[in-house]
Motif scaffolding. Structure first.
Motif, PDB file in Angstrom:
ATOM      1  N   GLY A 297       0.792  -1.215   0.000  1.00  0.00           N
ATOM      2  CA  GLY A 297       0.000   0.000   0.000  1.00  0.00           C
ATOM      3  C   GLY A 297       0.826   1.269   0.000  1.00  0.00           C
ATOM      4  O   GLY A 297       0.365   2.321   0.455  1.00  0.00           O
ATOM      5  N   LEU A 298       2.047   1.183  -0.531  1.00  0.00           N
ATOM      6  CA  LEU A 298       2.935   2.334  -0.563  1.00  0.00           C
ATOM      7  C   LEU A 298       2.789   3.080  -1.886  1.00  0.00           C
ATOM      8  O   LEU A 298       2.698   2.462  -2.957  1.00  0.00           O
ATOM      9  CB  LEU A 298       4.398   1.888  -0.390  1.00  0.00           C
ATOM     10  N   ASN A 299       2.772   4.384  -1.809  1.00  0.00           N
ATOM     11  CA  ASN A 299       2.733   5.215  -3.008  1.00  0.00           C
ATOM     12  C   ASN A 299       4.108   5.227  -3.661  1.00  0.00           C
ATOM     13  O   ASN A 299       5.124   5.442  -2.986  1.00  0.00           O
ATOM     14  CB  ASN A 299       2.323   6.640  -2.630  1.00  0.00           C
ATOM     15  N   PHE A 300       4.164   4.973  -4.968  1.00  0.00           N
ATOM     16  CA  PHE A 300       5.435   4.969  -5.679  1.00  0.00           C
ATOM     17  C   PHE A 300       5.231   5.476  -7.092  1.00  0.00           C
ATOM     18  O   PHE A 300       4.100   5.578  -7.575  1.00  0.00           O
ATOM     19  CB  PHE A 300       6.057   3.564  -5.696  1.00  0.00           C
ATOM     20  N   VAL A 301       6.332   5.796  -7.762  1.00  0.00           N
ATOM     21  CA  VAL A 301       6.279   6.259  -9.142  1.00  0.00           C
ATOM     22  C   VAL A 301       6.707   5.110 -10.045  1.00  0.00           C
ATOM     23  O   VAL A 301       7.871   4.686  -9.984  1.00  0.00           O
ATOM     24  CB  VAL A 301       7.206   7.474  -9.365  1.00  0.00           C
ATOM     25  N   PRO A 302       5.814   4.551 -10.862  1.00  0.00           N
ATOM     26  CA  PRO A 302       6.219   3.476 -11.775  1.00  0.00           C
ATOM     27  C   PRO A 302       7.411   3.914 -12.623  1.00  0.00           C
ATOM     28  O   PRO A 302       7.399   4.988 -13.224  1.00  0.00           O
ATOM     29  CB  PRO A 302       4.966   3.243 -12.619  1.00  0.00           C
ATOM     30  N   SER A 303       8.438   3.081 -12.652  1.00  0.00           N
ATOM     31  CA  SER A 303       9.712   3.474 -13.244  1.00  0.00           C
ATOM     32  C   SER A 303      10.023   2.684 -14.506  1.00  0.00           C
ATOM     33  O   SER A 303       9.652   1.513 -14.642  1.00  0.00           O
ATOM     34  CB  SER A 303      10.832   3.255 -12.223  1.00  0.00           C
ATOM     35  N   VAL A 304      10.763   3.333 -15.425  1.00  0.00           N
ATOM     36  CA  VAL A 304      11.286   2.664 -16.610  1.00  0.00           C
ATOM     37  C   VAL A 304      12.812   2.659 -16.585  1.00  0.00           C
ATOM     38  O   VAL A 304      13.453   2.254 -17.544  1.00  0.00           O
ATOM     39  CB  VAL A 304      10.786   3.324 -17.910  1.00  0.00           C
ATOM     40  N   ALA A 305      13.396   3.104 -15.471  1.00  0.00           N
ATOM     41  CA  ALA A 305      14.858   3.142 -15.345  1.00  0.00           C
ATOM     42  C   ALA A 305      15.319   1.928 -14.542  1.00  0.00           C
ATOM     43  O   ALA A 305      14.739   0.850 -14.664  1.00  0.00           O
ATOM     44  CB  ALA A 305      15.281   4.456 -14.698  1.00  0.00           C
ATOM     45  N   ASN A 306      16.350   2.061 -13.701  1.00  0.00           N
ATOM     46  CA  ASN A 306      16.792   0.929 -12.876  1.00  0.00           C
ATOM     47  C   ASN A 306      16.708   1.279 -11.398  1.00  0.00           C
ATOM     48  O   ASN A 306      17.537   0.870 -10.581  1.00  0.00           O
ATOM     49  CB  ASN A 306      18.215   0.486 -13.255  1.00  0.00           C
ATOM     50  N   PHE A 307      15.663   2.014 -11.037  1.00  0.00           N
ATOM     51  CA  PHE A 307      15.408   2.413  -9.659  1.00  0.00           C
ATOM     52  C   PHE A 307      13.940   2.774  -9.550  1.00  0.00           C
ATOM     53  O   PHE A 307      13.260   2.982 -10.559  1.00  0.00           O
ATOM     54  CB  PHE A 307      16.277   3.623  -9.275  1.00  0.00           C
ATOM     55  N   VAL A 308      13.460   2.853  -8.303  1.00  0.00           N
ATOM     56  CA  VAL A 308      12.063   3.213  -8.058  1.00  0.00           C
ATOM     57  C   VAL A 308      12.013   4.223  -6.918  1.00  0.00           C
ATOM     58  O   VAL A 308      12.682   4.062  -5.895  1.00  0.00           O
ATOM     59  CB  VAL A 308      11.204   1.987  -7.698  1.00  0.00           C
ATOM     60  N   LEU A 309      11.213   5.261  -7.106  1.00  0.00           N
ATOM     61  CA  LEU A 309      10.983   6.286  -6.097  1.00  0.00           C
ATOM     62  C   LEU A 309       9.725   5.900  -5.321  1.00  0.00           C
ATOM     63  O   LEU A 309       8.662   5.716  -5.913  1.00  0.00           O
ATOM     64  CB  LEU A 309      10.802   7.641  -6.784  1.00  0.00           C
ATOM     65  N   VAL A 310       9.851   5.781  -3.984  1.00  0.00           N
ATOM     66  CA  VAL A 310       8.728   5.315  -3.179  1.00  0.00           C
ATOM     67  C   VAL A 310       8.559   6.214  -1.960  1.00  0.00           C
ATOM     68  O   VAL A 310       9.530   6.658  -1.350  1.00  0.00           O
ATOM     69  CB  VAL A 310       8.919   3.840  -2.755  1.00  0.00           C
ATOM     70  N   GLU A 311       7.300   6.490  -1.619  1.00  0.00           N
ATOM     71  CA  GLU A 311       6.982   7.359  -0.492  1.00  0.00           C
ATOM     72  C   GLU A 311       6.879   6.529   0.788  1.00  0.00           C
ATOM     73  O   GLU A 311       6.117   5.564   0.846  1.00  0.00           O
ATOM     74  CB  GLU A 311       5.676   8.107  -0.747  1.00  0.00           C
ATOM     75  N   VAL A 312       7.638   6.931   1.815  1.00  0.00           N
ATOM     76  CA  VAL A 312       7.715   6.140   3.051  1.00  0.00           C
ATOM     77  C   VAL A 312       7.389   6.953   4.297  1.00  0.00           C
ATOM     78  O   VAL A 312       7.497   6.436   5.411  1.00  0.00           O
ATOM     79  CB  VAL A 312       9.114   5.510   3.192  1.00  0.00           C
ATOM     80  N   GLY A 313       7.004   8.207   4.147  1.00  0.00           N
ATOM     81  CA  GLY A 313       6.638   9.029   5.294  1.00  0.00           C
ATOM     82  C   GLY A 313       7.758   9.934   5.761  1.00  0.00           C
ATOM     83  O   GLY A 313       7.631  11.149   5.769  1.00  0.00           O
ATOM     84  N   ASP A 314       8.868   9.348   6.170  1.00  0.00           N
ATOM     85  CA  ASP A 314      10.051  10.099   6.610  1.00  0.00           C
ATOM     86  C   ASP A 314      11.262   9.454   5.956  1.00  0.00           C
ATOM     87  O   ASP A 314      11.792   8.456   6.447  1.00  0.00           O
ATOM     88  CB  ASP A 314      10.173  10.068   8.136  1.00  0.00           C
ATOM     89  N   GLY A 315      11.696  10.025   4.836  1.00  0.00           N
ATOM     90  CA  GLY A 315      12.775   9.417   4.066  1.00  0.00           C
ATOM     91  C   GLY A 315      14.073   9.305   4.839  1.00  0.00           C
ATOM     92  O   GLY A 315      14.778   8.290   4.754  1.00  0.00           O
ATOM     93  N   ASP A 316      14.412  10.342   5.599  1.00  0.00           N
ATOM     94  CA  ASP A 316      15.660  10.306   6.360  1.00  0.00           C
ATOM     95  C   ASP A 316      15.627   9.210   7.416  1.00  0.00           C
ATOM     96  O   ASP A 316      16.626   8.502   7.634  1.00  0.00           O
ATOM     97  CB  ASP A 316      15.910  11.662   7.020  1.00  0.00           C
ATOM     98  N   ALA A 317      14.498   9.063   8.109  1.00  0.00           N
ATOM     99  CA  ALA A 317      14.389   8.040   9.154  1.00  0.00           C
ATOM    100  C   ALA A 317      14.456   6.639   8.566  1.00  0.00           C
ATOM    101  O   ALA A 317      15.107   5.742   9.122  1.00  0.00           O
ATOM    102  CB  ALA A 317      13.086   8.231   9.937  1.00  0.00           C
ATOM    103  N   VAL A 318      13.787   6.443   7.443  1.00  0.00           N
ATOM    104  CA  VAL A 318      13.821   5.123   6.800  1.00  0.00           C
ATOM    105  C   VAL A 318      15.218   4.825   6.273  1.00  0.00           C
ATOM    106  O   VAL A 318      15.720   3.701   6.409  1.00  0.00           O
ATOM    107  CB  VAL A 318      12.776   5.053   5.668  1.00  0.00           C
ATOM    108  N   PHE A 319      15.866   5.828   5.689  1.00  0.00           N
ATOM    109  CA  PHE A 319      17.252   5.648   5.243  1.00  0.00           C
ATOM    110  C   PHE A 319      18.131   5.190   6.407  1.00  0.00           C
ATOM    111  O   PHE A 319      18.890   4.225   6.286  1.00  0.00           O
ATOM    112  CB  PHE A 319      17.775   6.967   4.671  1.00  0.00           C
ATOM    113  N   SER A 320      18.036   5.863   7.559  1.00  0.00           N
ATOM    114  CA  SER A 320      18.859   5.519   8.715  1.00  0.00           C
ATOM    115  C   SER A 320      18.528   4.131   9.240  1.00  0.00           C
ATOM    116  O   SER A 320      19.432   3.353   9.598  1.00  0.00           O
ATOM    117  CB  SER A 320      18.676   6.556   9.829  1.00  0.00           C
ATOM    118  N   GLY A 321      17.248   3.814   9.292  1.00  0.00           N
ATOM    119  CA  GLY A 321      16.849   2.507   9.789  1.00  0.00           C
ATOM    120  C   GLY A 321      17.330   1.376   8.906  1.00  0.00           C
ATOM    121  O   GLY A 321      17.786   0.332   9.399  1.00  0.00           O
TER     122      GLY A 321
END
Length: 367
Positions: A297-321
């Motif tokens: 149930g995560l919001n994301f941008v469908p990608s045609v490259a070799n990565f995906v952008l996804v919304e997680v609420g707090d990007g910095d906190a998720v990165f650290s975790g």
């Protein structure tokens, strides 16, 4: 008085580019075994470099005491033949990033403007600032370049306009019809730069090289860092009509691409098997992440490259975790997307481990 008082103010005001966090730094800071860390942050090739490239670089080491071919004739010739261009259309760079810098050297100053999309590659903005030019940021609704709005933003002072296709960090692209409509309006005093670092991952890529063949004021950027797995070598190239290409050649440093990089890139271009395996692995990785994010149930941008952008609420906190769990992703605050992270596609095992780590971090944030 500090030395910055004597420096160019536009350099003092510049924010340095922040690359993806290295595996070695993560291991040292967190006390982790580097062999257990996976890097899903910098859109690198999980298969590594082309085997043919590694063999060619080993051979080139025997002549490491000799300066490289300053004109890069063998590599430029091979690129030109593959793309049905002339060698004078090809300019080599220390990564395609250097081609961006060369364009800025040739065309930007305090009176000039550079146009790019709101969520485009951050280096465009950094380079505009470094050259004292005005940076014009055009909104990209739905995270897709709005070429009509970009065309409308052009003024007499506009010199460079960047269209990243596919775009980093959104993974979106614009199609042939939109590009053709835009190019029909593009004035002669603007160099239109198509940044195609992820071009080889596309199933149905648009053709912008036709504008190079027509002699239009365009520059197409390509790189060996992604599909060919040669990111450490810093080797890329620009494709432009002779008038633009000649200016870039004048702006570059002598011997800007080293002999090992030239040899590796030349061999990698001919490794069709490695390219095909990388493409297939990426298609599978995109499907894995797209399905995985939908399931969660995560919001994301469908990608045609070799990565995906996804919304997680707090990007910095998720990165650290995720970092504490040995999974390096990319927080997107620099791109004005503090609630998002960008994840590179990897091997099947790396993709599943990334999703598992994401689950753990998000569960911990909600308890």
């Amino acid at each position: 008085m500090g030395i910055t008082a004597y420096a160019n103010q536009f350099v003092c005001d510049r924010h340095a580019y922040e690359p993806g966090k290295p595996i070695e730094d993560t291991a040292r800071e967190l006390g982790l075994d580097p062999r257990g860390i996976i890097k899903m942050a910098s859109n690198e090739n999980p298969l590594g470099p082309s085997p043919l490239a590694k063999e060619a670089m080993q051979a080139a080491l025997e002549k490491a005491h000799i300066y490289p071919d300053g004109g890069g004739l063998a590599l430029r010739g091979a690129i030109a033949r593959e793309l049905d261009l002339e060698i004078d259309n090809v300019v080599l760079g220390n990564g395609s990033n250097e081609i961006i810098e060369l364009l800025c050297h040739a065309f930007l100053n305090a009176e000039a403007e550079l146009i790019a999309a709101e969520h485009a590659f951050v280096v465009y903005k950094l380079m505009a600032g470094l050259f004292g030019a005005r940076y014009v940021e055009v909104p990209d609704p739905g995270f897709v370049h709005d070429l009509e709005a970009m065309a409308a933003a052009i003024t007499d002072r506009t010199r460079l306009l960047f269209i990243a296709n596919p775009n980093n960090p959104t993974g979106t692209m614009v199609g042939q019809e939109e590009i053709d409509r835009f190019m029909a309006k593009a004035p002669e005093h603007v160099v239109v730069c198509f940044d195609e670092a992820y071009f080889e991952f596309l199933r149905e890529p648009p053709d912008v090289l036709k504008y190079v063949r027509e002699g239009r004021n365009v520059c197409v950027l390509r790189t060996c860092s992604k599909i060919h797995g040669l990111a450490a070598l810093r080797i890329g190239y620009g494709l432009a009509a002779p008038g633009v290409a000649d200016l870039l050649q004048k702006a570059r440093q002598p011997f800007n691409t080293n002999a090992l990089a030239q040899a590796g890139a030349l061999a990698a271009l001919g490794d069709a098997d490695h390219i095909a395996r990388t493409r297939q692995l990426n298609f599978e990785g995109l499907e894995c992440f797209h399905k995985g994010f939908r399931k969660r149930g995560l919001n994301f941008v469908p990608s045609v490259a070799n990565f995906v952008l996804v919304e997680v609420g707090d990007g910095d906190a998720v990165f650290s975790g995720m970092l504490k769990r040995g999974v390096i992703v990319r927080a997107m605050r620099t791109y004005k997307l503090p609630g998002w992270i960008r994840i590179t596609t990897g091997t099947a095992g790396q993709n599943q481990r990334t999703l598992a780590a994401l689950d753990e971090v998000l569960a911990g944030m909600t308890t």
